[in-house]
Design an enzyme around this catalytic site. Structure first.
Site, PDB file in Angstrom:
ATOM      1  N   THR A  52      76.730 -17.138 -56.630  1.00  0.00           N
ATOM      2  CA  THR A  52      77.110 -16.791 -58.009  1.00  0.00           C
ATOM      3  C   THR A  52      78.515 -17.264 -58.339  1.00  0.00           C
ATOM      4  O   THR A  52      78.763 -17.842 -59.395  1.00  0.00           O
ATOM      5  CB  THR A  52      76.975 -15.272 -58.233  1.00  0.00           C
ATOM      6  N   GLY A  57      78.787 -23.848 -65.145  1.00  0.00           N
ATOM      7  CA  GLY A  57      78.393 -24.021 -66.541  1.00  0.00           C
ATOM      8  C   GLY A  57      78.329 -22.719 -67.287  1.00  0.00           C
ATOM      9  O   GLY A  57      79.035 -22.501 -68.276  1.00  0.00           O
ATOM     10  N   GLU A 123      73.998 -27.447 -72.398  1.00  0.00           N
ATOM     11  CA  GLU A 123      73.676 -28.143 -71.149  1.00  0.00           C
ATOM     12  C   GLU A 123      72.323 -28.801 -71.338  1.00  0.00           C
ATOM     13  O   GLU A 123      71.653 -28.608 -72.362  1.00  0.00           O
ATOM     14  CB  GLU A 123      73.671 -27.163 -69.977  1.00  0.00           C
ATOM     15  N   HIS A 244      70.680 -31.194 -58.641  1.00  0.00           N
ATOM     16  CA  HIS A 244      71.642 -31.312 -59.752  1.00  0.00           C
ATOM     17  C   HIS A 244      72.031 -32.776 -59.869  1.00  0.00           C
ATOM     18  O   HIS A 244      72.362 -33.416 -58.871  1.00  0.00           O
ATOM     19  CB  HIS A 244      72.871 -30.440 -59.501  1.00  0.00           C
ATOM     20  N   ARG A 293      67.337 -31.583 -66.525  1.00  0.00           N
ATOM     21  CA  ARG A 293      67.957 -31.994 -65.270  1.00  0.00           C
ATOM     22  C   ARG A 293      67.097 -32.938 -64.430  1.00  0.00           C
ATOM     23  O   ARG A 293      67.601 -33.864 -63.810  1.00  0.00           O
ATOM     24  CB  ARG A 293      68.197 -30.711 -64.494  1.00  0.00           C
ATOM     25  N   HIS A 352      70.204 -28.258 -55.472  1.00  0.00           N
ATOM     26  CA  HIS A 352      70.998 -27.309 -56.265  1.00  0.00           C
ATOM     27  C   HIS A 352      70.330 -25.950 -56.388  1.00  0.00           C
ATOM     28  O   HIS A 352      70.980 -24.922 -56.233  1.00  0.00           O
ATOM     29  CB  HIS A 352      71.212 -27.922 -57.652  1.00  0.00           C
ATOM     30  N   ARG A 387      63.914 -25.424 -63.531  1.00  0.00           N
ATOM     31  CA  ARG A 387      64.701 -24.400 -64.234  1.00  0.00           C
ATOM     32  C   ARG A 387      65.541 -25.028 -65.350  1.00  0.00           C
ATOM     33  O   ARG A 387      66.206 -26.051 -65.138  1.00  0.00           O
ATOM     34  CB  ARG A 387      65.626 -23.712 -63.236  1.00  0.00           C
TER      35      ARG A 387
HETATM   36  C1  SIN Z   1      76.077 -26.564 -64.086  1.00  0.00           C
HETATM   37  O1  SIN Z   1      77.128 -26.037 -64.431  1.00  0.00           O
HETATM   38  O2  SIN Z   1      75.783 -27.724 -64.337  1.00  0.00           O
HETATM   39  C2  SIN Z   1      75.107 -25.748 -63.291  1.00  0.00           C
HETATM   40  C3  SIN Z   1      74.536 -24.718 -64.142  1.00  0.00           C
HETATM   41  C4  SIN Z   1      73.197 -24.313 -63.661  1.00  0.00           C
HETATM   42  O3  SIN Z   1      72.766 -24.740 -62.594  1.00  0.00           O
HETATM   43  O4  SIN Z   1      72.533 -23.573 -64.389  1.00  0.00           O
END
Ligand code: SIN
Length: 539
Positions: A52, A57, A123, A244, A293, A352, A387
């Site tokens: 955590t 992001g 995002e 990621h 993503r 990730h 996700r």
């Molecule tokens: C990020 O900040 O790119 C990761 C955020 C996430 O995995 O939800």
């Protein structure tokens, strides 16, 4: 099945045991305390060392003007590529805003715009600005700080740090009524002991360490999912490992936790470029650099393969006040000799997030009575095959509250049951094979998979399964957990003969409607895996 370990030398009791101290574990603890039950929270390292605190992001919630739970739901379903459970997503997006309000009431401070409103960014895969952030790019650290402060103040929550949970304990009726755990402690709680309770909630976070390069910290060895498998619980969607797209590239030999470059950087205007300086995401997806993503990770891999390079480039020159908006990312780049205000940042994908995990229902219950899972450890059906960015912290908050409600509803009248001594098969592998597992997984079961690459990894895993150990220790337990997870990920990835979400099969490059179902993995008492399918709940 269970890990080879010494017999427990001490016992502790509580109403509820929570394993893990990330957003899922801490929020579940606080929600359960609101009903007055005693909580034992055990965590493998220090309380603030889980995934955590690394979240950059932020946390997605439909709070902005013009946004709505319905719009958030639509984006989540789109990213999940047909495998999301509608009811779970609906719970996430409709209960999300209140869950965030509770987090703020518990002391989390989010960044605000000049107007005083909470600042929202974007995002990948989100059609609107709905990501709350804190300290620029230190969202997880702020959430962790606020929740830990509330947990520490509560005398009804006992926290044991440096406690690796080994296995579940079951009563005569088959109900989970505790866990065995190894504590690196002092006095009466040193070594292997047992903790007994009416329910156990697994919130151990991710399993990124199964791969050679990951954004996850070293503690993310998937201990909760491995424990659940040994307990006979169903796990699902494990083939959907999210890579990621933008991790700071530190060279082909770099392994373990790699510095993340948040997707929010692209949300604020950064663009991806190939070696020729072309913005290659244009034309690949209508959202270009802010595509979901999996789309971006695949496009980056294609560019890398085409050019024979280990990375592409991230150009942040259009991001206003980069060093202030993203202070930690800025510092991380500087510490690796890159000044993002004039240099392009070399980036590559890395493991990730596990979109799957312990299969749970809408109340967080696994298929084994008394055993719950929350956060990345769980598969609620919210994420499907991929996700949506920043939905994970929200999932932790929303389902923590649901678990607490269920525990209050169902466990109130139950007596605490006594564990029985089983005659389970014991397993322990030598820690020396850990690097081999991770390398083999990255090569054969990483971003791009084929039948032959997966079969090679499977064969390698079968070979190293013979490297047993008779010396129980944290490193051997973790390695055995990683091995178990590698086996299930490869098994599911081999079975799913299609490309969907974050599961990319080069030999089956398209989605197939016959694969609109999830693979459920189950391990029997001898460690043998079996699979069945579950229809996706669309109503
Ligand atoms: C990020 O900040 O790119 C990761 C955020 C996430 O995995 O939800």
């Amino acid at each position: 099945m269970r890990l080879l370990a010494p017999a427990p030398g001490w016992t502790i009791t509580s109403d509820v045991i929570i394993v893990g101290s990330g957003i899922a574990g801490l929020t579940t603890a606080l929600q359960i305390r609101a009903y007055g039950y005693s909580v034992l929270l055990v965590t493998k390292a220090r309380v603030d060392e889980g995934s955590t605190k690394w979240a950059q992001g932020g946390i997605a919630a439909a709070l902005g003007p013009g946004d709505s739970p319905a719009a958030h739901e639509a984006d989540t379903l789109k990213a999940g590529a047909g495998l999301c459970d509608l009811k779970a997503v609906h719970a996430l997006v409709t209960e999300g805003p209140d869950a965030v309000a509770r987090l703020i009431a518990r002391g989390a401070v989010f960044d605000r715009a000049a107007s005083g409103e909470i600042a929202l960014t974007r995002e990948g895969g989100h059609l609107t600005n709905r990501i709350l952030h804190a300290g620029g790019d230190a969202t997880g650290a702020e959430i962790s700080r606020a929740l830990l402060a509330a947990v520490t103040e509560d005398p009804g929550i006992e926290v044991i740090e440096h406690a690796l949970v080994l296995d579940s304990l079951k009563s005569e009726s088959g109900r989970v009524c505790g866990v065995t755990l190894h504590v690196i402690g002092e006095g009466s709680r040193d070594g292997v002991g047992r903790a007994l309770a009416k329910a156990v909630i697994l919130g151990t976070g991710g399993l990124g360490q199964v791969f050679a390069q990951t954004t996850n910290p070293s503690v993310s060895t998937g201990d909760g999912v491995a424990l659940a498998l040994r307990a006979g619980a169903d796990v699902a969607d494990v083939e959907f490992i999210q890579f990621h797209p933008t991790v700071l590239y530190l060279g082909a030999k770099s392994s373990g936790q790699q510095p993340l470059i948040s997707e929010a950087v692209r949300g604020e205007g950064a663009i991806l470029l190939n070696d020729a300086g072309e913005q290659f995401m244009i034309g690949i997806h209508p959202l270009a650099d802010l595509a979901p993503r999996d789309v971006v990770a695949k496009a980056i891999m294609s560019q890398m393969l085409k050019a024979g390079t280990g990375h592409v480039w991230l150009d942040v020159s259009k991001v206003a006040n980069f060093s202030e908006r993203f202070p930690n990312i800025y510092q991380s780049c500087i510490s690796h000799g890159i000044n993002p205000t004039h240099d392009r940042i070399p980036v590559a994908p890395a493991a990730h997030y596990a979109s799957g995990g312990v299969r749970v229902d809408l109340a967080g219950r696994s298929s084994v009575p008394g055993l719950y899972a929350c956060g990345e450890t769980a598969c609620t059906g919210v994420h499907g095959a991929n996700r949506l960015a920043s939905n994970s912290l929200l999932e932790g908050l929303v389902f923590a509250a649901r678990i607490a409600d269920d525990i209050h509803r169902t466990l109130r009248q139950l007596p605490r049951e006594e564990p029985i001594v089983g005659s389970d098969t014991e397993i322990l592998l030598t820690p020396e094979i850990r690097t081999e597992i991770a390398q083999s997984m990255s090569v054969g079961a990483g971003v791009i998979r084929t039948k032959s690459s997966l079969e090679q990894t499977k064969a390698q895993l079968e070979k190293i399964a013979t490297q047993v150990s008779k010396n129980p220790c944290v490193e051997a337990w973790e390695t055995t957990n990683l091995f178990t997870l590698a086996k299930v990920i490869v098994a599911s990835a081999l079975i799913r003969e299609e490309t969907r979400g974050s599961h990319w099969r080069e030999d089956f490059p398209n989605e197939s409607s016959s694969w609109l179902k999830r693979i459920i993995e189950h391990m029997d008492s001898t460690g043998t895996l079996s699979q069945r399918y579950e229809e996706v709940a669309n109503d």
